[in-house]
Write a protein that holds these residues in place. Structure first.
Motif, PDB file in Angstrom:
ATOM      1  N   GLU A 173       0.889  -1.150  -0.011  1.00 17.82           N
ATOM      2  CA  GLU A 173       0.002  -0.062  -0.066  1.00 17.82           C
ATOM      3  C   GLU A 173       0.834   1.175   0.010  1.00 17.82           C
ATOM      4  O   GLU A 173       0.468   2.218  -0.452  1.00 17.82           O
ATOM      5  CB  GLU A 173      -0.895   0.056   1.335  1.00 17.82           C
ATOM      6  CG  GLU A 173      -0.245  -0.317   2.527  1.00 17.82           C
ATOM      7  CD  GLU A 173      -0.017  -1.359   3.073  1.00 17.82           C
ATOM      8  OE1 GLU A 173       0.269  -1.702   3.915  1.00 17.82           O
ATOM      9  OE2 GLU A 173      -0.118  -2.242   1.983  1.00 17.82           O
ATOM     10  N   ARG A 174       1.962   1.391   0.611  1.00 15.47           N
ATOM     11  CA  ARG A 174       2.662   2.396   0.630  1.00 15.47           C
ATOM     12  C   ARG A 174       3.483   2.599  -0.829  1.00 15.47           C
ATOM     13  O   ARG A 174       3.599   3.596  -1.044  1.00 15.47           O
ATOM     14  CB  ARG A 174       4.115   2.211   1.929  1.00 15.47           C
ATOM     15  CG  ARG A 174       5.050   3.305   1.683  1.00 15.47           C
ATOM     16  CD  ARG A 174       4.551   4.756   2.062  1.00 15.47           C
ATOM     17  NE  ARG A 174       5.529   5.660   1.913  1.00 15.47           N
ATOM     18  CZ  ARG A 174       5.285   6.884   1.612  1.00 15.47           C
ATOM     19  NH1 ARG A 174       4.304   7.367   1.337  1.00 15.47           N
ATOM     20  NH2 ARG A 174       6.257   7.863   1.597  1.00 15.47           N
ATOM     21  N   GLU A 176       2.142   2.032  -3.620  1.00 11.40           N
ATOM     22  CA  GLU A 176       1.134   2.644  -4.446  1.00 11.40           C
ATOM     23  C   GLU A 176       1.089   3.950  -4.143  1.00 11.40           C
ATOM     24  O   GLU A 176       0.770   4.750  -4.886  1.00 11.40           O
ATOM     25  CB  GLU A 176      -0.212   1.727  -4.281  1.00 11.40           C
ATOM     26  CG  GLU A 176       0.008   0.259  -4.619  1.00 11.40           C
ATOM     27  CD  GLU A 176      -1.445  -0.424  -4.920  1.00 11.40           C
ATOM     28  OE1 GLU A 176      -2.674   0.367  -4.567  1.00 11.40           O
ATOM     29  OE2 GLU A 176      -1.608  -1.592  -5.291  1.00 11.40           O
ATOM     30  N   GLU A 177       1.065   4.136  -2.925  1.00  9.98           N
ATOM     31  CA  GLU A 177       0.937   5.710  -2.387  1.00  9.98           C
ATOM     32  C   GLU A 177       2.058   6.310  -3.004  1.00  9.98           C
ATOM     33  O   GLU A 177       1.876   7.559  -3.348  1.00  9.98           O
ATOM     34  CB  GLU A 177       1.041   5.601  -0.923  1.00  9.98           C
ATOM     35  CG  GLU A 177       0.767   7.125  -0.319  1.00  9.98           C
ATOM     36  CD  GLU A 177       0.661   7.115   1.040  1.00  9.98           C
ATOM     37  OE1 GLU A 177       1.485   7.865   1.697  1.00  9.98           O
ATOM     38  OE2 GLU A 177       0.467   6.165   1.894  1.00  9.98           O
ATOM     39  N   SER A 251       5.506  -1.880  -8.338  1.00  6.77           N
ATOM     40  CA  SER A 251       4.323  -0.786  -8.593  1.00  6.77           C
ATOM     41  C   SER A 251       4.668  -0.019 -10.082  1.00  6.77           C
ATOM     42  O   SER A 251       5.882   0.232 -10.220  1.00  6.77           O
ATOM     43  CB  SER A 251       4.358   0.191  -7.485  1.00  6.77           C
ATOM     44  OG  SER A 251       3.833  -0.528  -6.186  1.00  6.77           O
TER      45      SER A 251
END
Length: 295
Positions: A173-174, A176-177, A251
């Motif tokens: 998730e980091r 993607e952020e 990513s």
């Protein structure tokens, strides 16, 4: 006893064979063609004489790839600008399970570029050993080389592709952020915001293949990459839509003009910063990714 149809026997091996061919060739299209060639050979072979089908198919695909690599090397010497591998969407398991950092590294853009340094045979030994866990005895059987020769080729290949290991890998998730923040900052022309996301020695690689506008040489350094990313977003990305995707185990971003995929960008993250950007815009290299994403 009824002999299974060749297509039925072959299909369960197709994903693994594609993964092998792609790692050897760096081209999704050529990997698909190679696997299909292997199927044609299998369908015409005396299947009763094939003792271990998986080993026979791996040998067939590897040797088909070795033939292709010889001609591919000559073509890549004439390539316009930087040559990058074809991006492959990996979130759907196309290249098999990538559950560890080591597995993702083996299909990363960085690794595939490094593998270009190797001779075709060195590349085959390295991929069979590192990505598929073959022992040197098994590799010698695939390549018709002595076990001692395979060991020597493997040591040489390891020395040529040695890279610094990622020191810290952010959670998915980091990752993607960080990618989303990069895209936002680039589109807004926020140089300060971009520089906060970039490693000091960041490098941007572009592959347009002479078909679309792209930087012909790598761009290096935080300030230069930030300026280039912001400038490219302002000049070429207005009106495009973006989706965050997993590409080559990392990513990335797919950019779209309507239903047309116009680029795939992969990001290498080190210690929570963007250390490398791989931008593939050559339309000839986007068909496999487009088909996967449109599903």
């Amino acid at each position: 006893m009824t002999t299974p149809e060749p297509a039925h026997e072959f299909e369960s091996h197709r994903p693994r064979l594609f993964g092998l061919a792609y790692r050897l060739l760096g081209s999704a299209q050529e990997a698909e063609d190679t696997v299909q060639d292997a199927y044609l050979r299998f369908s015409g072979a005396d299947r009763a004489g094939i003792e271990h089908l998986g080993a026979w198919l791996a040998r067939t695909v590897t040797n088909l790839c070795l033939n292709r690599l010889t001609s591919a090397r000559a073509r890549r010497e004439e390539y316009v600008g930087e040559w990058l591998p074809e991006p492959v969407v990996t979130s759907d398991g196309t290249l098999g399970p990538l559950e560890s950092a080591q597995a993702r590294e083996q299909v990363s853009m960085a690794m595939l570029v490094l593998l270009e340094r190797l001779t075709p045979t060195e590349r085959a030994v390295y991929v069979l050993r590192e990505a598929f866990g073959y022992g040197h005895r098994e590799i010698s059987g695939v390549l018709d080389l002595s076990e001692a020769n395979c060991r020597q080729l493997y040591r040489r290949a390891v020395g040529r592709v040695a890279v610094a290991k990622t020191r810290f890998e952010p959670a998915p998730e980091r990752r993607e952020e960080l990618v989303a923040s990069f895209i936002t900052a680039a589109r807004e022309g926020d140089l300060a915001g971009l520089e906060k996301l970039l490693a000091a020695d960041v490098t941007w690689w572009s592959d347009g293949g002479g078909k679309v506008t792209a930087a012909l040489r790598p761009i290096e350094g935080r300030e230069k990459v930030a300026r280039f990313a912001a400038g490219a977003a302002q000049r070429f990305a207005v009106g495009l839509e973006y989706t965050v995707v997993e590409v080559n185990g990392a990513s990335g971003v797919a950019s779209w003009a309507g239903d047309t995929l116009v680029g795939v960008v992969g990001f290498e993250l080190v210690d929570g910063l963007v250390a490398c950007v791989w931008a593939v815009m050559n339309p000839d290299k986007l068909d496999h990714a487009r088909r996967r994403l449109s599903r």
